[in-house]
Scaffold this motif. Structure first.
Motif, PDB file in Angstrom:
ATOM      1  N   GLU A  19       0.687  -1.262  -0.055  1.00  0.00           N
ATOM      2  CA  GLU A  19       0.170   0.037  -0.055  1.00  0.00           C
ATOM      3  C   GLU A  19       0.896   1.204  -0.129  1.00  0.00           C
ATOM      4  O   GLU A  19       0.679   2.120  -0.793  1.00  0.00           O
ATOM      5  CB  GLU A  19      -0.981   0.002   1.202  1.00  0.00           C
ATOM      6  N   ASP A  20       1.946   1.227   0.838  1.00  0.00           N
ATOM      7  CA  ASP A  20       2.822   2.410   0.750  1.00  0.00           C
ATOM      8  C   ASP A  20       3.467   2.542  -0.701  1.00  0.00           C
ATOM      9  O   ASP A  20       3.676   3.791  -1.073  1.00  0.00           O
ATOM     10  CB  ASP A  20       4.104   2.476   1.861  1.00  0.00           C
ATOM     11  N   ILE A  21       4.090   1.407  -1.322  1.00  0.00           N
ATOM     12  CA  ILE A  21       4.411   1.368  -2.505  1.00  0.00           C
ATOM     13  C   ILE A  21       3.418   2.195  -3.601  1.00  0.00           C
ATOM     14  O   ILE A  21       3.937   2.930  -4.377  1.00  0.00           O
ATOM     15  CB  ILE A  21       5.004   0.062  -2.955  1.00  0.00           C
ATOM     16  N   ALA A  22       2.181   1.504  -3.617  1.00  0.00           N
ATOM     17  CA  ALA A  22       1.436   1.912  -4.608  1.00  0.00           C
ATOM     18  C   ALA A  22       0.793   3.302  -4.085  1.00  0.00           C
ATOM     19  O   ALA A  22       0.861   4.118  -5.156  1.00  0.00           O
ATOM     20  CB  ALA A  22       0.257   1.050  -4.303  1.00  0.00           C
ATOM     21  N   ASP A  23       0.669   3.849  -3.108  1.00  0.00           N
ATOM     22  CA  ASP A  23       0.219   5.195  -2.788  1.00  0.00           C
ATOM     23  C   ASP A  23       1.340   6.018  -3.263  1.00  0.00           C
ATOM     24  O   ASP A  23       0.952   6.917  -3.863  1.00  0.00           O
ATOM     25  CB  ASP A  23       0.074   5.322  -1.332  1.00  0.00           C
ATOM     26  N   SER A  24       2.655   5.806  -3.086  1.00  0.00           N
ATOM     27  CA  SER A  24       3.673   6.791  -3.377  1.00  0.00           C
ATOM     28  C   SER A  24       3.652   6.762  -4.800  1.00  0.00           C
ATOM     29  O   SER A  24       3.812   8.017  -5.391  1.00  0.00           O
ATOM     30  CB  SER A  24       4.944   6.031  -2.724  1.00  0.00           C
ATOM     31  N   MET A  25       3.856   5.568  -5.524  1.00  0.00           N
ATOM     32  CA  MET A  25       3.873   5.690  -7.288  1.00  0.00           C
ATOM     33  C   MET A  25       2.487   6.314  -7.670  1.00  0.00           C
ATOM     34  O   MET A  25       2.478   7.131  -8.723  1.00  0.00           O
ATOM     35  CB  MET A  25       4.042   4.389  -7.613  1.00  0.00           C
ATOM     36  N   VAL A  65      13.387   7.205 -21.683  1.00  0.00           N
ATOM     37  CA  VAL A  65      14.367   7.277 -20.748  1.00  0.00           C
ATOM     38  C   VAL A  65      14.280   8.539 -19.752  1.00  0.00           C
ATOM     39  O   VAL A  65      14.322   8.232 -18.680  1.00  0.00           O
ATOM     40  CB  VAL A  65      15.585   7.358 -21.173  1.00  0.00           C
ATOM     41  N   GLU A  66      14.040   9.663 -20.482  1.00  0.00           N
ATOM     42  CA  GLU A  66      13.987  10.785 -19.735  1.00  0.00           C
ATOM     43  C   GLU A  66      12.789  10.879 -18.664  1.00  0.00           C
ATOM     44  O   GLU A  66      12.792  11.215 -17.309  1.00  0.00           O
ATOM     45  CB  GLU A  66      13.743  11.894 -20.389  1.00  0.00           C
ATOM     46  N   GLU A  67      11.496  10.530 -18.994  1.00  0.00           N
ATOM     47  CA  GLU A  67      10.338  10.343 -18.284  1.00  0.00           C
ATOM     48  C   GLU A  67      10.392   9.131 -17.156  1.00  0.00           C
ATOM     49  O   GLU A  67      10.146   9.485 -15.984  1.00  0.00           O
ATOM     50  CB  GLU A  67       9.050   9.793 -18.941  1.00  0.00           C
ATOM     51  N   ILE A  68      10.966   8.114 -17.431  1.00  0.00           N
ATOM     52  CA  ILE A  68      11.540   6.921 -16.328  1.00  0.00           C
ATOM     53  C   ILE A  68      12.399   7.493 -15.136  1.00  0.00           C
ATOM     54  O   ILE A  68      12.169   7.438 -14.368  1.00  0.00           O
ATOM     55  CB  ILE A  68      12.216   5.657 -17.043  1.00  0.00           C
ATOM     56  N   GLU A  69      13.415   8.206 -15.827  1.00  0.00           N
ATOM     57  CA  GLU A  69      14.390   8.838 -14.850  1.00  0.00           C
ATOM     58  C   GLU A  69      13.664   9.790 -13.874  1.00  0.00           C
ATOM     59  O   GLU A  69      13.903   9.986 -12.540  1.00  0.00           O
ATOM     60  CB  GLU A  69      15.530   9.339 -15.605  1.00  0.00           C
ATOM     61  N   LYS A  70      13.063  10.830 -14.421  1.00  0.00           N
ATOM     62  CA  LYS A  70      12.151  11.893 -13.856  1.00  0.00           C
ATOM     63  C   LYS A  70      11.281  11.193 -12.683  1.00  0.00           C
ATOM     64  O   LYS A  70      11.269  11.712 -11.527  1.00  0.00           O
ATOM     65  CB  LYS A  70      11.555  12.888 -14.578  1.00  0.00           C
ATOM     66  N   SER A  71      10.660  10.256 -13.099  1.00  0.00           N
ATOM     67  CA  SER A  71       9.251   9.525 -12.277  1.00  0.00           C
ATOM     68  C   SER A  71      10.197   8.600 -11.048  1.00  0.00           C
ATOM     69  O   SER A  71       9.653   8.892 -10.162  1.00  0.00           O
ATOM     70  CB  SER A  71       8.507   8.775 -13.162  1.00  0.00           C
ATOM     71  N   PHE A  72      11.472   8.215 -11.704  1.00  0.00           N
ATOM     72  CA  PHE A  72      11.934   7.472 -10.638  1.00  0.00           C
ATOM     73  C   PHE A  72      12.414   8.442  -9.594  1.00  0.00           C
ATOM     74  O   PHE A  72      12.404   8.028  -8.267  1.00  0.00           O
ATOM     75  CB  PHE A  72      13.270   6.689 -11.287  1.00  0.00           C
ATOM     76  N   ASP A  73      13.067   9.337  -9.768  1.00  0.00           N
ATOM     77  CA  ASP A  73      13.514  10.440  -8.996  1.00  0.00           C
ATOM     78  C   ASP A  73      12.499  10.848  -8.025  1.00  0.00           C
ATOM     79  O   ASP A  73      12.600  10.883  -6.791  1.00  0.00           O
ATOM     80  CB  ASP A  73      14.372  11.503  -9.614  1.00  0.00           C
ATOM     81  N   ARG A  74      11.314  11.231  -8.611  1.00  0.00           N
ATOM     82  CA  ARG A  74       9.986  11.706  -7.802  1.00  0.00           C
ATOM     83  C   ARG A  74       9.667  10.674  -6.911  1.00  0.00           C
ATOM     84  O   ARG A  74       9.381  10.727  -5.805  1.00  0.00           O
ATOM     85  CB  ARG A  74       9.085  12.088  -8.729  1.00  0.00           C
ATOM     86  N   MET A  75       9.408   9.366  -7.560  1.00  0.00           N
ATOM     87  CA  MET A  75       9.045   8.194  -6.489  1.00  0.00           C
ATOM     88  C   MET A  75       9.959   8.070  -5.221  1.00  0.00           C
ATOM     89  O   MET A  75       9.440   7.772  -4.287  1.00  0.00           O
ATOM     90  CB  MET A  75       8.948   6.693  -7.459  1.00  0.00           C
ATOM     91  N   MET A  76      11.221   7.914  -5.625  1.00  0.00           N
ATOM     92  CA  MET A  76      12.180   7.786  -4.406  1.00  0.00           C
ATOM     93  C   MET A  76      12.198   8.658  -3.094  1.00  0.00           C
ATOM     94  O   MET A  76      12.006   8.490  -2.294  1.00  0.00           O
ATOM     95  CB  MET A  76      13.629   7.712  -4.962  1.00  0.00           C
ATOM     96  N   VAL A  78       9.220  10.504  -2.890  1.00  0.00           N
ATOM     97  CA  VAL A  78       7.850  10.370  -2.096  1.00  0.00           C
ATOM     98  C   VAL A  78       7.886   9.021  -1.058  1.00  0.00           C
ATOM     99  O   VAL A  78       7.276   9.255  -0.409  1.00  0.00           O
ATOM    100  CB  VAL A  78       6.555  10.193  -3.092  1.00  0.00           C
ATOM    101  N   TYR A  79       8.387   8.117  -1.788  1.00  0.00           N
ATOM    102  CA  TYR A  79       8.408   6.749  -0.949  1.00  0.00           C
ATOM    103  C   TYR A  79       9.460   6.922   0.224  1.00  0.00           C
ATOM    104  O   TYR A  79       8.998   6.279   1.450  1.00  0.00           O
ATOM    105  CB  TYR A  79       8.789   5.792  -1.891  1.00  0.00           C
ATOM    106  N   ASP A  80      10.321   7.581   0.120  1.00  0.00           N
ATOM    107  CA  ASP A  80      11.268   7.829   1.308  1.00  0.00           C
ATOM    108  C   ASP A  80      10.460   8.151   2.540  1.00  0.00           C
ATOM    109  O   ASP A  80      10.801   8.048   3.676  1.00  0.00           O
ATOM    110  CB  ASP A  80      12.507   8.859   0.950  1.00  0.00           C
ATOM    111  N   GLU A  81       9.605   9.224   2.167  1.00  0.00           N
ATOM    112  CA  GLU A  81       8.819  10.106   3.230  1.00  0.00           C
ATOM    113  C   GLU A  81       7.537   9.040   3.704  1.00  0.00           C
ATOM    114  O   GLU A  81       7.073   9.476   4.600  1.00  0.00           O
ATOM    115  CB  GLU A  81       8.345  11.220   2.798  1.00  0.00           C
ATOM    116  N   ASN A  82       7.239   8.045   2.867  1.00  0.00           N
ATOM    117  CA  ASN A  82       5.991   7.431   3.205  1.00  0.00           C
ATOM    118  C   ASN A  82       6.092   5.704   3.312  1.00  0.00           C
ATOM    119  O   ASN A  82       5.340   5.089   2.979  1.00  0.00           O
ATOM    120  CB  ASN A  82       5.127   7.702   2.028  1.00  0.00           C
ATOM    121  N   CYS A  83       7.478   5.563   3.675  1.00  0.00           N
ATOM    122  CA  CYS A  83       7.706   3.948   3.364  1.00  0.00           C
ATOM    123  C   CYS A  83       7.317   3.070   4.459  1.00  0.00           C
ATOM    124  O   CYS A  83       7.208   1.821   4.406  1.00  0.00           O
ATOM    125  CB  CYS A  83       9.312   3.408   3.069  1.00  0.00           C
ATOM    126  N   ILE A  84       6.850   3.679   5.753  1.00  0.00           N
ATOM    127  CA  ILE A  84       6.429   3.151   6.809  1.00  0.00           C
ATOM    128  C   ILE A  84       5.245   3.618   7.289  1.00  0.00           C
ATOM    129  O   ILE A  84       4.906   3.577   8.881  1.00  0.00           O
ATOM    130  CB  ILE A  84       7.700   2.885   7.828  1.00  0.00           C
TER     131      ILE A  84
END
Length: 217
Positions: A19-25, A65-76, A78-84
């Motif tokens: 749920e934390d992974i999904a909510d963040s993504m 590649v650009e969209e994946i990298e941008k979204s990856f950075d943003r996901m990391m 968001v998820y860092d703040e919401n992983c628990i």
């Protein structure tokens, strides 16, 4: 079978983190006006690291590649703040870890989650148990099913791979065990099904956590 230690996968095995992974993504997708996905769909996306999950989550036409990298950075971020926030241990895991500890079975964790996130989740959820070694992906540690990380952990534990169980919920985990020369244990409460586990070499299947203790009777 003389087993002296166990190495656990984290997501889908010890911790229900979907749920934390999904909510963040989904937050990342919503910020870009992209379609979101439900929790069940995300269970099929996880297992090979966050970058792979990000790519699978993006619309087909937006996987440059650009969209994946941008979204990856943003996901990391968001998820860092919401992983628990919602992530918790599966029912029965506490009892299992207590039972293993009482028997003197050494315990470690090896995840495809980024190492810094793995350490963060473990520090909160598994603080009550002595863990020999905790390792996530990153640096010179390739993602599972490459055996390098698992072999490194076996060395840190001082236990031969043949005397270790690798316990996980996915085909990637079973392949990791096979590639490392460890006994492959698949759990049925995680993100994948029995068929995937068996197809990838599961030698033992667990319906509930405490079922593992029959291996030590």
């Amino acid at each position: 079978m003389m087993i002296k230690g166990v190495i656990f996968d984290l997501d889908g095995t010890l911790a229900n983190s979907i749920e934390d992974i999904a909510d963040s993504m989904n937050q990342v997708l919503e910020e870009n006006n992209f379609p979101t996905h439900d929790y069940t769909t995300y269970k099929t996306f996880v297992g090979r690291g966050v970058r792979s999950l990000v790519e699978k989550s993006l619309p087909l036409e937006n996987r440059s590649v650009e969209e994946i990298e941008k979204s990856f950075d943003r996901m990391m971020s968001v998820y860092d703040e919401n992983c628990i926030v919602k992530t918790c241990l599966y029912p029965g895991i506490k009892d299992l870890l207590n039972a293993l500890s009482e028997k003197g079975i050494k315990i470690s964790v090896f995840s495809n989650k980024a190492n810094e996130l793995t350490q963060k989740v473990v520090e909160v959820l598994l603080a009550d148990w002595k863990l020999e070694y905790v390792l996530g992906a990153g640096g010179d540690i390739p993602r599972k099913p490459d055996p390098k990380g698992a072999i490194l952990i076996s060395e840190k534990m001082g236990i031969d791979p043949s005397e270790l169980m690798y316990i996980g919920d996915s085909g990637v985990d079973m392949a990791t065990a096979q590639n490392s020369g460890m006994h492959a244990v698949g759990v049925l409460w995680g993100f994948r099904d029995m068929e995937e586990l068996l197809e990838n070499g599961a030698q033992t299947l667990l319906e509930k956590p405490m079922d593992l203790m029959s291996s030590f009777d």
